[in-house]
Design an enzyme around this catalytic site. Structure first.
Site, PDB file in Angstrom:
ATOM      1  N   ASP A  14     -67.824 -61.784 -87.195  1.00  0.00           N
ATOM      2  CA  ASP A  14     -69.256 -61.472 -87.189  1.00  0.00           C
ATOM      3  C   ASP A  14     -69.696 -61.214 -88.627  1.00  0.00           C
ATOM      4  OD1 ASP A  14     -71.796 -60.883 -86.363  1.00  0.00           O
ATOM      5  OD2 ASP A  14     -71.295 -58.993 -85.389  1.00  0.00           O
ATOM      6  N   ASP A 108     -74.207 -66.674 -86.956  1.00  0.00           N
ATOM      7  CA  ASP A 108     -73.443 -65.671 -87.712  1.00  0.00           C
ATOM      8  C   ASP A 108     -72.243 -65.076 -86.974  1.00  0.00           C
ATOM      9  OD1 ASP A 108     -75.034 -64.350 -85.888  1.00  0.00           O
ATOM     10  OD2 ASP A 108     -75.541 -62.696 -87.214  1.00  0.00           O
ATOM     11  N   GLU A 109     -71.857 -65.631 -85.847  1.00  0.00           N
ATOM     12  CA  GLU A 109     -70.667 -65.106 -85.167  1.00  0.00           C
ATOM     13  C   GLU A 109     -70.001 -66.179 -84.324  1.00  0.00           C
ATOM     14  OE1 GLU A 109     -71.206 -62.199 -82.037  1.00  0.00           O
ATOM     15  OE2 GLU A 109     -73.329 -62.704 -81.868  1.00  0.00           O
TER      16      GLU A 109
END
Length: 360
Positions: A14, A108-109
């Site tokens: 993350d 983003d993860e």
């Protein structure tokens, strides 16, 4: 009861305050300051905040006005999704150096299954540390990671040592970890369910574990089975590479509430243009069109219609959109409209609503 091997090795990576960190990366003068990505105006919405801003209570989905009240020295910056995607692809390239079992959740993860990996490294903890360092070396951005035997625990673990940290929950630690975990951290437990659990004296995993399967099903319906299993470390969802989108959607938030259905048609025309573009870009067709309406009091309504043939172009589906709009009288002013296609000629997950633009 002990968990039985063999165990998978799952990493959840993350990025730390991704949108805000990208803004700092591209504008070094912003580093160490309280910044928010989003709109400052009366109808502005925060999409991300730096850790400095979070200390003042600024968080995503908060209005720009409230964010400014909480943090008077807050600096607002505009979103730059082209840049976010560019960096996200760089990060993803690093993931694929270690495994092909990569399941992106967003820009983003992502989940990575490194049980068997391209480096032949038996330590998922070491791999996570290498990946985080590689991300920093390549992009200048920091990431956190969680490592454990399944996706759920890895995701929870990635939040424990944020920012710029990682947490490994080893197989022999899983049950104790889950027993001590606050119930509001469990996947599928939102604010309403958490409040219900608190009223029942269920505050941590161990409290949840004391409830029988029958009692949990009686209290929480089908979700009761999920809670029963997950607190015992049973979560068999595998890392799914190449996830196929099941829905394509687009929406728009307006700078001023609108009441006229004529104005709504004009707004929906533009949203439909974008939806058609997305359908063609992904070579996707759908049978179910859904109109999403969010009113000025933040209540939300969806109206859907399914045809017996696939549609892709605006010419094909917009008459259905107008039919849905006039299906019931609009009794309140509207702050957001959205369109989505479901029942596609593909398989898989939930609708992905894409914010086209905020009017500030």
């Amino acid at each position: 009861m002990e968990l039985q091997p063999p165990f998978r090795k799952i990493i959840h990576v993350d990025m730390d305050a991704f949108y805000a960190s990208v803004a700092e990366l591209d504008n070094p003068e912003l580093r160490g300051k309280a910044i928010a990505v989003g709109g400052e105006g009366r109808r502005g919405v925060i999409s991300a905040a730096s850790y400095e801003a979070r200390k003042f209570g600024v968080k995503s989905a908060m209005s720009g006005t409230l964010a400014k009240q909480k943090c008077p020295h807050l600096i607002f910056v505009n979103s730059d999704f082209k840049r976010y995607k560019e960096i996200s692809l760089q990060v993803r390239e690093i993931f694929y150096e270690y495994t092909d079992l990569v399941e992106p959740l967003s820009l983003d993860e992502a989940y990575l299954d490194v049980t068997v990996n391209k480096k032949g490294n038996p330590s998922a903890n070491t791999i996570a540390r290498e990946i985080r360092q590689r991300i920093f070396d390549k992009t200048g951005l920091r990431a956190s990671a969680g490592i454990s035997i399944n996706k759920f625990i890895a995701k929870v673990a990635s939040d424990i040592n944020k920012p710029n940290g990682q947490k490994t929950v080893h197989p022999e630690e899983v049950l104790q970890f889950l027993e001590e975990l606050p119930v509001n951290k469990f996947y599928g437990v939102g604010k309403v369910t958490a409040a219900k659990m608190y009223n029942l004296g269920i505050f941590v995993g161990n409290d949840l574990k004391k409830k029988s399967l029958e009692e949990l099903i009686r209290l929480f319906g089908k979700s009761g089975t999920h809670y029963y299993n997950i607190v015992r470390g049973i979560h068999n969802s595998v890392v799914k590479p190449n996830r196929i989108r099941k829905s394509v959607a687009a929406e728009r938030t307006f700078s001023e509430n609108i009441s006229s259905e004529i104005f709504m048609i004009q707004k929906l025309e533009k949203i439909a243009d974008e939806l058609e573009k997305r359908m063609k870009k992904t070579d996707t067709k759908g049978k179910t069109i859904t109109l999403k309406i969010k009113y000025s009091d933040f209540t939300q309504q969806t109206r859907s219609k399914t045809k017996d043939y696939f549609m892709q172009t605006k010419k094909e589906f917009f008459p259905v959109v107008k039919e849905l709009l006039f299906q019931d009288k609009i009794t309140n002013s509207v702050r957001l409209l959205g369109l989505s296609f479901g029942n596609l000629n593909t398989e898989d997950n939930e609708p992905v609503w894409v914010q086209l633009k905020f009017d500030f």
